[in-house]
Structure formats: structure tokens, C-alpha cells
Design an enzyme around this catalytic site. Structure first.
Site: not given
Ligand code: ADP
Length: 498
Positions: A192, A268, A302
Site C-alpha cells: 500500500k 521504521e 526521517c
Molecule cells: P504521515 O503522518 O507522515 O503521513 P503516516 O505514518 O500517517 O505518515 O503514514 C505512513 C503510511 O501509513 C501511509 O501509507 C498511511 O496511509 C499509512 N497509515 C496511516 N494510518 C494507518 C493506520 N491506522 N493503519 C495502517 N496504515 C496507516
């Protein structure tokens, strides 16, 4: 019609890709999302909609996982031998090389980064695939001497179906960091991409198909964290989730894994890495490096050295130079190859501007920047590179990951002070030290709580070198031999020889 800066043209294939209806890629087929929902992906340079992207919900994830499971059981490990896996991964790398200009353009349009930096990312991704193509034929077990008349050996086996959830800052490179070792080890994947930057992963599906991977070995599902990412981390038939992103979401993924099928998790996560400069360092080299380790990728990386500590005798000179260089950085649409592009989204822009306000409220000294760019850049998410001076490591802007072009700088007096202040963080991703004194440099490297330490350099990477976070920056190391452990499990086999 894509809006382009004057004099810029895109590759025909890029335009054709953007013009077509986007689908999910599951079981080797292009499929519309089960619930018929789509979301826009925007160009951060001007907020223009680039494409409508399918939003995968739970039934789609079930379908992608079923396709991956079917491929794993019938068409991949152990049916397809390691040498063939290696060949397929090399073929994919060849096709990425052929389509380098298209992949670069898609990264720049979707993420905003300068085209020449996108080139560096795509080449890095290609390197990564090639490095792990080599590993596919070298994954070995061991024999273990035990008491009695027995033979014991271990097998290193793939995990099965792995969910790969990646962020938006280096879309294709992050996909490669996970896909390459996962495939080399014989797993099938459900990837994803981040909702802000799905284009390069969708384009990659064409190349995966053309390379000749069996259907279902790689599946790509697009959508936001909730519901798409969440459905992956909660899925009962996914054996492992590998995630790169924020620490907040990393915790959610661990919770989802714990409350579903206890899938394995590697993470990570964030960082707030210290970059420590002693007075005896080669200041010319440092100031160029510190500029980029503060603002590379518009601060959205990061590992960046977002906390600078500078020994007092050279502090004023260093800050004056850094400020001057930061103010000279060119900012613009990534297609014109400026030094810095926009941040990725309105949300990210608001987040960074909010931190800048917090820094001012809590008394940090704004040395330069602190504002959104105006005039011709006001349609996009552009920010001036920002430097804060401070003497208090407990400030929010010193402790929290901002993920934008904001660096905090502070003077120090003693080496022990530099070490303890460098470690005064819940993160532990990376650190750097600049000095001509090799004993001091190695002492620092040993005392620093971080997964990677650079001496007289910054942001050095190679697919062969393990990279992972200590403390709240992650679990497990990617790259090098370490990633083989992340995508395999060990089986012990006992043979009773009596
Ligand atoms: P940022 O805050 O920098 O956008 P995130 O950590 O929110 O980074 O996002 C990194 C990835 O994790 C993206 O692919 C996002 O769609 C996914 N993501 C965000 N929330 C969730 C969740 N609750 N469960 C699984 N994946 C998630």
C-alpha cells in the site's frame, strides 16, 4: 490537462499513464474498487488534481490477500526456484531503468521533489532490487552440532503473505526497500503506497507484469491509512506487516497485529537526529553537508539532522554561514529542478507552520524563514527553510519530529554535554559527528543511542548496510543481510540417526 511550468514537457508515456483510469492491481488483474470509491492525488506544486485513485476497502484487501496467498501456495516459493526469482527481480530493475524518465516525472508530480532528486531515488530503488536479486540464491540455513547421535539443521523459509505499508516522502524507494527483500526471500506481497503519492507504485505494477512475475506475487492496493492500511494491519491472513511512517501509526500497527493474528511487525519510524559539530571539524565540508542534512527533500526525511549541536567557538560563524546558504536555496516546482520543492500536502504545510508558531511561542529564536512562500508559489505548499536557535532541549520543536524544512541549532561546550544532549530524545534513528579527532569520533559513535552513526558525513546509504531505529524509531533493521531476517523465518529440523 496537466499544468506545467513554461518550457517543460512531460514524456508521452507519463501523460498517457495519467490520462487513463486507475485501478487496483490484484492477482495480476486491474480491478475497480469494490465499493466504487475514488480519491484525488494532488500535485503539491500547484494543488492540481493529477488523477483519481481507487480507494481500497476491506473486501478489496481480502481479494488482494487471497490472490497473494494463492500465488504463494501455487506459483511462487518453492515452485519458482531462487535463480528464477533473482532473474525476475533483475528484469524488473532493467524495466525501471528503461522507464527512468517516466518514474522520475511521476515522483516529482506526485511528491513535489526536484526531478534530479527523483532521479536519485529511482536509481536507488533500482540498485536495491539488484542487490536483493543477488540475495535470492544465497539464503541458507545452518547445521548445528548437538549431543547424541543426531543431525540438526535449519531452513530459512519465507513468511508467506506480507503487507507492506509505505510513506510518501520517498515513494518508489520505500517500495523497493520492502518489495526487493520480500520477493528475494520468496514471499508474496500486498503493497500500500501512501495516499498522497500512489502514482509510481501503480506504474510499477505495469513493469512487474511485463517482467513476468506470476499473477498475485505482487498486489498493489491504494487508499488512506483508514480504512485501507488498517485493513492490512488487522488482516487475519497476512503473516507480517512491514511499515515505514510515523511513530503514532507504528503503534497502531503493533496494536492491530497484537489484536488480530499476532502477525510479525517491523517498523521504521520517526527520528529527530542529532548532527554534532566540533570546533576542529572541516567547517567548509560541514556547512555544505549541514545545509542538506537540514533541508534535503524539503525536510521530509526521517534521518535528517534536524537537531544541530555546534561547539561554541565556531557557533556564530557556523550559524551565519548556514543562514546565508539557507536563504540562497532556490524553491520552486520540482520539474524545474530547484533546490527545494514544496512539502507534500496542505496537511503537512499546516503541520509545519503550526510547529513554527509553537517554536516562536515557546521562545526559540527564529534565525531565518518561518513563512509560507508567496507570489508565484502561493498555489503550492512551499515554505522558506527555517532555522531556530535555542538553548533548551525540552522545547517541543527540539523534541518532536516536524518533517518539514525546519532545523534547530544550539551551542555546546563539552564533548560529554554533546553526547548527553544528542541522546536526550525518545528517538534513535541516526546521528552524526564532525571532528578531525578520531578517538572523539569513535567515542561519540559508541555512546550515541541510534541505529546509524555517520562520522564526517551525513545521510550515507547503501543497500548492503543495515538501517533501523533504536528506541522509539523502530523495530528491526532493513537493508543488507538484516532484511533477510525480516522476511524469513527459521525452522529447525531434527533427525534422529539411531
Ligand atoms: P504521515 O503522518 O507522515 O503521513 P503516516 O505514518 O500517517 O505518515 O503514514 C505512513 C503510511 O501509513 C501511509 O501509507 C498511511 O496511509 C499509512 N497509515 C496511516 N494510518 C494507518 C493506520 N491506522 N493503519 C495502517 N496504515 C496507516
Amino acid at each position: 490537462m496537466i499544468q506545467l511550468p513554461t518550457g517543460i514537457q512531460l514524456q508521452e508515456k507519463t501523460l498517457a499513464f495519467l490520462a487513463k483510469t486507475q485501478h487496483l492491481f490484484m492477482g495480476g488483474e486491474w480491478t475497480a474498487p469494490a465499493e466504487g470509491q475514488y480519491f484525488p492525488t494532488l500535485n503539491p506544486a500547484n494543488a492540481e488534481v493529477l488523477a483519481e485513485i481507487p480507494l481500497a476497502t476491506s473486501p478489496d484487501i481480502d481479494q488482494a490477500v487471497a490472490a497473494a496467498r494463492h500465488a504463494f501456495q501455487n506459483h511462487w516459493h518453492p515452485k519458482i526456484k531462487p535463480a528464477k526469482r533473482s532473474q525476475l527481480i533483475h528484469k524488473l530493475a532493467d524495466l525501471m531503468q528503461r522507464d527512468l524518465p517516466i518514474l522520475m516525472e511521476l515522483e516529482t508530480l506526485d511528491n513535489g521533489k526536484p526531478l534530479n532528486k527523483a532521479k536519485y531515488d529511482v536509481l536507488g530503488a533500482i540498485n536495491h532490487f539488484r542487490y536483493y536479486a543477488g540475495w535470492a540464491t544465497k539464503i541458507e540455513g545452518t547445521t548445528i552440532p548437538v549431543d547424541g547421535h543426531k543431525l540438526v539443521y535449519t531452513l530459512r523459509e519465507p513468511l508467506g503473505v506480507v503487507g507492506l505499508i509505505i510513506p510518501w516522502n520517498f515513494p518508489l524507494m520505500m517500495a523497493a526497500w520492502k518489495l526487493a527483500p520480500a520477493l528475494a526471500c520468496g514471499n508474496c506481497c500486498v503493497l500500500k503506497p501512501a495516499e498522497q503519492t500512489p502514482l509510481s507504485a501503480l506504474y510499477l505494477c505495469n513493469l512487474i507484469q511485463e517482467a513476468g512475475f506470476p499473477a498475485g506475487v505482487v498486489n498493489v492496493v491504494t487508499g488512506p491509512g483508514v480504512p485501507t492500511g488498517e485493513a492490512i494491519s488487522q488482516h487475519m491472513d497476512i503473516d507480517k506487516v512491514s511499515f515505514t511512517g510515523s511513530t503514532v501509526v507504528g503503534r497502531k500497527i503493533m496494536t492491530a497485529a497484537a489484536s488480530s493474528n499476532l502477525k510479525k511487525v517491523s517498523l521504521e519510524l520517526g527520528g529527530k537526529s542529532p548532527n554534532v559539530i566540533f570546533a576542529d571539524a572541516d567547517l567548509k565540508a560541514v556547512s555544505q553537508s549541514a545545509l542538506w542534512s537540514s533541508f534535503y527533500n524539503t525536510g521530509q526525511e526521517c534521518t535528517l539532522g534536524s537537531r544541530l549541536y555546534v561547539e561554541r567557538p565556531v557557533y556564530e560563524e557556523f550559524i551565519t554561514k548556514l543562514k546565508e546558504q539557507a536563504e540562497q536555496l532556490s524553491i520552486g516546482n520540482g520539474l524545474t529542478n530547484p533546490d527545494l520543492g514544496p512539502v507534500v500536502s496542505q496537511k503537512q504545510l499546516d503541520r509545519v507552520l503550526n510547529y513554527i508558531q509553537v517554536g516562536q511561542n515557546e521562545g526559540a529564536e527564529l534565525i531565518t524563514g518561518g513563512e509560507r512562500c508567496t507570489g508565484a508559489l502561493s498555489d503550492g505548499y512551499f515554505l522558506h527553510p527555517t532555522i531556530f536557535g535555542h538553548t533548551n532541549d525540552d522545547l517541543q520543536v527540539v523534541q518532536e519530529e516536524i518533517f518539514g524544512p525546519v532545523v534547530v541549532v544550539s551551542p555546546f561546550d563539552k564533548p560529554e554535554e554533546a553526547i548527553s544532549r544528542a541522546n536526550h530524545t525518545r528517538y534513535g534513528l541516526a546521528a552524526a559527528v564532525w571532528t578531525q579527532d578520531i578517538s572523539k569520533a569513535h567515542r561519540f559513535a559508541q555512546a550515541t543511542q541510534a541505529g546509524t552513526v555517520w562520522i564526517n558525513g551525513y545521510d550515507l546509504f547503501d543497500p548492503a548496510v543495515p538501517f533501523g531505529g533504536h528506541k522509539e524509531s523502530g523495530i528491526g533493521a532493513e537493508m543488507g543481510r538484516s532484511a533477510i531476517d525480516l522476511y524469513t523465518q527459521e525452522k529447525s529440523v531434527w533427525v534422529n540417526l539411531k
